[in-house]
Design a protein around this motif. Structure first.
Motif, PDB file in Angstrom:
ATOM      1  N   LEU A  58      12.549 -16.932  12.293  1.00 41.85           N
ATOM      2  CA  LEU A  58      12.709 -17.032  13.741  1.00 41.85           C
ATOM      3  C   LEU A  58      12.167 -18.362  14.239  1.00 41.85           C
ATOM      4  CD1 LEU A  58      12.158 -14.268  16.334  1.00 41.85           C
ATOM      5  CD2 LEU A  58      11.007 -16.452  16.684  1.00 41.85           C
ATOM      6  N   TYR A  59      12.914 -18.956  15.159  1.00 43.12           N
ATOM      7  CA  TYR A  59      12.540 -20.235  15.763  1.00 43.12           C
ATOM      8  C   TYR A  59      12.631 -20.068  17.281  1.00 43.12           C
ATOM      9  CZ  TYR A  59      14.122 -21.552  11.074  1.00 43.12           C
ATOM     10  OH  TYR A  59      14.322 -21.613   9.716  1.00 43.12           O
ATOM     11  N   GLU A  60      11.602 -20.530  17.986  1.00 46.76           N
ATOM     12  CA  GLU A  60      11.604 -20.352  19.430  1.00 46.76           C
ATOM     13  C   GLU A  60      10.673 -21.336  20.091  1.00 46.76           C
ATOM     14  OE1 GLU A  60      10.076 -16.520  20.517  1.00 46.76           O
ATOM     15  OE2 GLU A  60       8.391 -16.667  19.141  1.00 46.76           O
ATOM     16  N   ILE A  69      18.105  -7.663  16.042  1.00 48.14           N
ATOM     17  CA  ILE A  69      17.862  -8.454  17.249  1.00 48.14           C
ATOM     18  C   ILE A  69      18.095  -7.600  18.492  1.00 48.14           C
ATOM     19  CG2 ILE A  69      18.696 -10.399  18.619  1.00 48.14           C
ATOM     20  CD1 ILE A  69      19.415 -11.762  15.914  1.00 48.14           C
ATOM     21  N   ALA A 102      16.598 -24.501  18.879  1.00 50.26           N
ATOM     22  CA  ALA A 102      15.723 -23.705  19.747  1.00 50.26           C
ATOM     23  C   ALA A 102      15.157 -24.550  20.886  1.00 50.26           C
ATOM     24  CB  ALA A 102      14.594 -23.096  18.924  1.00 50.26           C
ATOM     25  N   LEU A 152      11.470  -9.520  21.663  1.00 53.06           N
ATOM     26  CA  LEU A 152      11.812 -10.925  21.445  1.00 53.06           C
ATOM     27  C   LEU A 152      12.027 -11.680  22.751  1.00 53.06           C
ATOM     28  CD1 LEU A 152      14.377 -10.506  18.508  1.00 53.06           C
ATOM     29  CD2 LEU A 152      12.059 -11.444  18.345  1.00 53.06           C
ATOM     30  N   VAL A 162      16.458 -18.164  21.370  1.00 46.08           N
ATOM     31  CA  VAL A 162      15.786 -17.659  20.181  1.00 46.08           C
ATOM     32  C   VAL A 162      16.766 -17.851  19.027  1.00 46.08           C
ATOM     33  CG1 VAL A 162      14.743 -15.671  19.051  1.00 46.08           C
ATOM     34  CG2 VAL A 162      14.538 -15.945  21.526  1.00 46.08           C
ATOM     35  N   ILE A 166      17.599 -17.298  15.135  1.00 46.66           N
ATOM     36  CA  ILE A 166      17.213 -16.423  14.029  1.00 46.66           C
ATOM     37  C   ILE A 166      18.153 -16.682  12.858  1.00 46.66           C
ATOM     38  CG2 ILE A 166      16.921 -14.038  13.263  1.00 46.66           C
ATOM     39  CD1 ILE A 166      16.232 -13.303  16.120  1.00 46.66           C
ATOM     40  N   ARG A 179      15.877 -14.834  27.009  1.00 45.61           N
ATOM     41  CA  ARG A 179      16.517 -16.000  26.415  1.00 45.61           C
ATOM     42  C   ARG A 179      17.762 -15.606  25.616  1.00 45.61           C
ATOM     43  NH1 ARG A 179      11.332 -17.530  23.110  1.00 45.61           N
ATOM     44  NH2 ARG A 179      11.505 -15.276  22.820  1.00 45.61           N
ATOM     45  N   HIS A 219       7.214 -18.389  24.781  1.00 49.03           N
ATOM     46  CA  HIS A 219       7.727 -17.243  25.530  1.00 49.03           C
ATOM     47  C   HIS A 219       7.576 -17.480  27.030  1.00 49.03           C
ATOM     48  CE1 HIS A 219       8.330 -13.396  23.048  1.00 49.03           C
ATOM     49  NE2 HIS A 219       8.559 -14.435  22.281  1.00 49.03           N
ATOM     50  N   VAL A 240      20.449 -15.863  22.377  1.00 50.86           N
ATOM     51  CA  VAL A 240      20.218 -15.748  20.933  1.00 50.86           C
ATOM     52  C   VAL A 240      21.241 -16.586  20.184  1.00 50.86           C
ATOM     53  CG1 VAL A 240      20.208 -14.176  18.956  1.00 50.86           C
ATOM     54  CG2 VAL A 240      19.289 -13.414  21.160  1.00 50.86           C
ATOM     55  N   CYS A 251      14.649 -11.598  24.622  1.00 52.80           N
ATOM     56  CA  CYS A 251      15.968 -12.209  24.532  1.00 52.80           C
ATOM     57  C   CYS A 251      17.017 -11.324  25.194  1.00 52.80           C
ATOM     58  CB  CYS A 251      16.343 -12.483  23.073  1.00 52.80           C
ATOM     59  SG  CYS A 251      16.600 -11.001  22.071  1.00 52.80           S
TER      60      CYS A 251
END
Length: 242
Positions: free
Chosen positions: A5-7, A76, A42, A83, A48, A50, A15, A10, A17, A85
């Motif tokens: 996971l890259y983000e 997800i 990201a 998440l 987000v 993934i 957000r 928060h 995906v 998202c």
């Protein structure tokens, strides 16, 4: 779920995906080898990102990779609140073999995918599809493509579900973004696929980048053309996920 996971930090906003399917000719690769690309997406899109760790051919031929990515996609949705998202704003992205897996998953899923983005995708296993093999591409050859498809399809593989060029009704696909280097042996199959999409009324954005080889956005990320291609992809994702 087995994924990376890259983000960005928060926030209170739900957000979008991006499911990013890594490349590797169906037989190699891992999400962490594409950290730079995923981190960049990201940061630049606020999504987000993934990246599934899918099973590899030939030990696990089709549909193992697609099924693994579908499991992550379902995860997800199930973890949407955790998440932070929005599962109604999903894009799929894939490079090389990851493009084939991403478009196959987009074709099969019932989820509302807004865009399939493919860079240097593998789309057709037929020998005539990869028609440019005069040593023009130092990264990927027609011979390598044939070996990759043979491993992915396995003994008695079902081409109609595994090979994007063989998908029965491309009108089921969401809008598609395609990018390819002019030196790639896969140029003919990429042009053919984008042409079919356009004929069927599927929104398609197509870019061919002069003088570039297979997977150049990953392997030559600091090149000025690679940066331009990556920026075009980012802008397409922003528009789709807005």
């Amino acid at each position: 779920m087995d994924a990376r996971l890259y983000e960005t930090a928060h926030g209170s906003t739900q957000r979008p995906v991006i499911l990013y399917v890594h490349g590797g000719g169906f037989t190699a690769g891992a999400p962490e080898l594409f950290d730079q690309a995923c981190d960049h997406l990201a940061r630049e899109t606020g999504a987000v990102v993934i990246s599934p760790r899918y099973r590899l051919a030939p030990d696990y031929p089709h549909p193992a990779a697609v099924n693994d990515c579908a499991t992550v996609l379902d995860g997800i949705v199930a973890m949407e609140s955790d998440l932070a998202c929005d599962s109604t704003r999903i894009a799929m992205a894939g490079v090389s073999a990851g493009g084939a897996i991403a478009v196959s998953l987009a074709y099969a899923t019932a989820l509302p995918v807004r865009l399939v983005l493919m860079q240097s995708p593998l789309l057709d296993d037929r020998p005539h599809a990869t028609g440019l093999d005069d040593g023009r591409d130092p990264i990927w050859s027609a011979k390598a493509a044939r070996g990759a498809w043979k491993a992915y399809l396995g003994p008695g593989g079902t081409r109609s579900a595994a090979v994007p060029a063989e998908l029965e009704d491309l009108r089921r696909l969401p809008p598609v973004y395609m990018s390819v280097g002019s030196r790639e042996v896969t140029v003919p199959e990429t042009l053919a696929f984008s042409g079919r999409l356009a004929e069927l009324g599927v929104p398609v954005e197509f870019h061919m980048w002069d003088g570039m080889p297979h997977g150049f956005e990953i392997k030559q990320s600091d090149n000025v053309v690679a940066r331009a291609s990556t920026q075009a992809a980012v802008e397409a994702l922003r528009r789709a996920l807005d």
